[in-house]
Enzyme design. Sequence first.
Site, PDB file in Angstrom:
ATOM      1  N   LYS A  34      52.186  53.297  14.121  1.00  0.00           N
ATOM      2  CA  LYS A  34      52.157  54.095  12.890  1.00  0.00           C
ATOM      3  C   LYS A  34      50.750  54.674  12.760  1.00  0.00           C
ATOM      4  O   LYS A  34      49.886  54.099  12.106  1.00  0.00           O
ATOM      5  CB  LYS A  34      52.541  53.206  11.704  1.00  0.00           C
TER       6      LYS A  34
HETATM    7  N1  PMP Z   1      60.131  56.193  10.672  1.00  0.00           N
HETATM    8  C1  PMP Z   1      59.010  56.787  10.220  1.00  0.00           C
HETATM    9  C2  PMP Z   1      58.478  57.970  10.945  1.00  0.00           C
HETATM   10  C3  PMP Z   1      58.352  56.280   9.087  1.00  0.00           C
HETATM   11  O1  PMP Z   1      57.249  56.867   8.628  1.00  0.00           O
HETATM   12  C4  PMP Z   1      58.904  55.168   8.419  1.00  0.00           C
HETATM   13  C5  PMP Z   1      58.235  54.641   7.170  1.00  0.00           C
HETATM   14  N2  PMP Z   1      57.266  53.686   7.443  1.00  0.00           N
HETATM   15  C6  PMP Z   1      60.073  54.585   8.930  1.00  0.00           C
HETATM   16  C7  PMP Z   1      60.662  55.130  10.067  1.00  0.00           C
HETATM   17  C8  PMP Z   1      60.685  53.378   8.298  1.00  0.00           C
HETATM   18  O2  PMP Z   1      59.908  52.232   8.534  1.00  0.00           O
HETATM   19  P1  PMP Z   1      59.836  51.060   7.467  1.00  0.00           P
HETATM   20  O3  PMP Z   1      61.242  50.698   7.149  1.00  0.00           O
HETATM   21  O4  PMP Z   1      59.106  49.971   8.147  1.00  0.00           O
HETATM   22  O5  PMP Z   1      59.106  51.601   6.278  1.00  0.00           O
END
Ligand code: PMP
Length: 311
Positions: free
Chosen positions: A157
Amino acid sequence: MPPTPYAYFKKQIVPLAEAKISVMTHALNYGTAVFEGIRGNWNEEEGQIYLFRMPEHYARLRRSCRILRSDFPYSDEELYSITTKLVEMSGYSEDIYVRPLVYKSSEALGVRLHNLEDDFLIFVAPFGPYLDVDEGARCCTSSWRRVEDTGIPARAKMTGIYVNSALAKTEAQLNGFDEAIMLNEDGHVSEGSGENIFIVCDGVLVTPPQSSNILVGITRETVVTLAADLGIAVIERNIDRSELYTCDECFMTGTAAHVTPVVEVDHRPVGTGKPGPITRQLMQLYFDVIRGKNPKYAHWCLPCYSKVKTS
Ligand code: PMP
């Protein structure tokens, strides 16, 4: 006392307004930071904020750091204690978002990952609904492709990678949609600009595998676990674009988006064009779980207030 936002910045908790970085910061210039988004969910009856799956978010942040060669010398205990303290000091009586960020903090020119200092900050902000969870989202297939693992690895991320998401989100919204669904270079479905995606076909949940250039979502994993509880089968496999048009139900998952039904894709109604029964069943369970109302999943919810708060 009205809520007062605080940040953890340069190893101290300071008022948010005092947490400032230099214009020469490497991460600002080159997108060299990794981050997390953790939701704090307000429970009105208990006067409590529950941080949802904080350890899993910090574990993902550590994995992102390994990809970005970031130095992150904090123990889990330190991270959990700084985060809960920050939330408690900020004093919100509503849903919040906690943003930990490990960034290349050197004031240095030159694109690279090595020979740079890293620093760590956290801030807290009030954060209501991101997409319309009741009505559902109208989505389009983006003309922007998801970045490949061979370009910028989506399992990390990283701030810089969000330009890919921002291109897709803005295109979708300016064209009158709520959210974008990005395809991989091979044409299979990857994910939304900030959400993972699921479809329901003949009672089975289907979601793209980790190798589909997705951020491996914590909400995605939460839904997979809750589906097992409800006796709903889940499979991970590649999804074709046209399956978005023919599936019975579709929804997106994410810390910001929670579980949001997708009711339309590329001007075609998904199923009946209303949130489907399996999506609604999962949403009902999910929203109880994240506010600390389901004893079975109490271990996913960390209370932040040592004294009950009134809104
Ligand atoms: N994909 C992307 C590109 C994201 O930014 C997010 C948000 N964090 C998610 C998927 C979902 O991840 P999470 O459920 O851990 O927030």
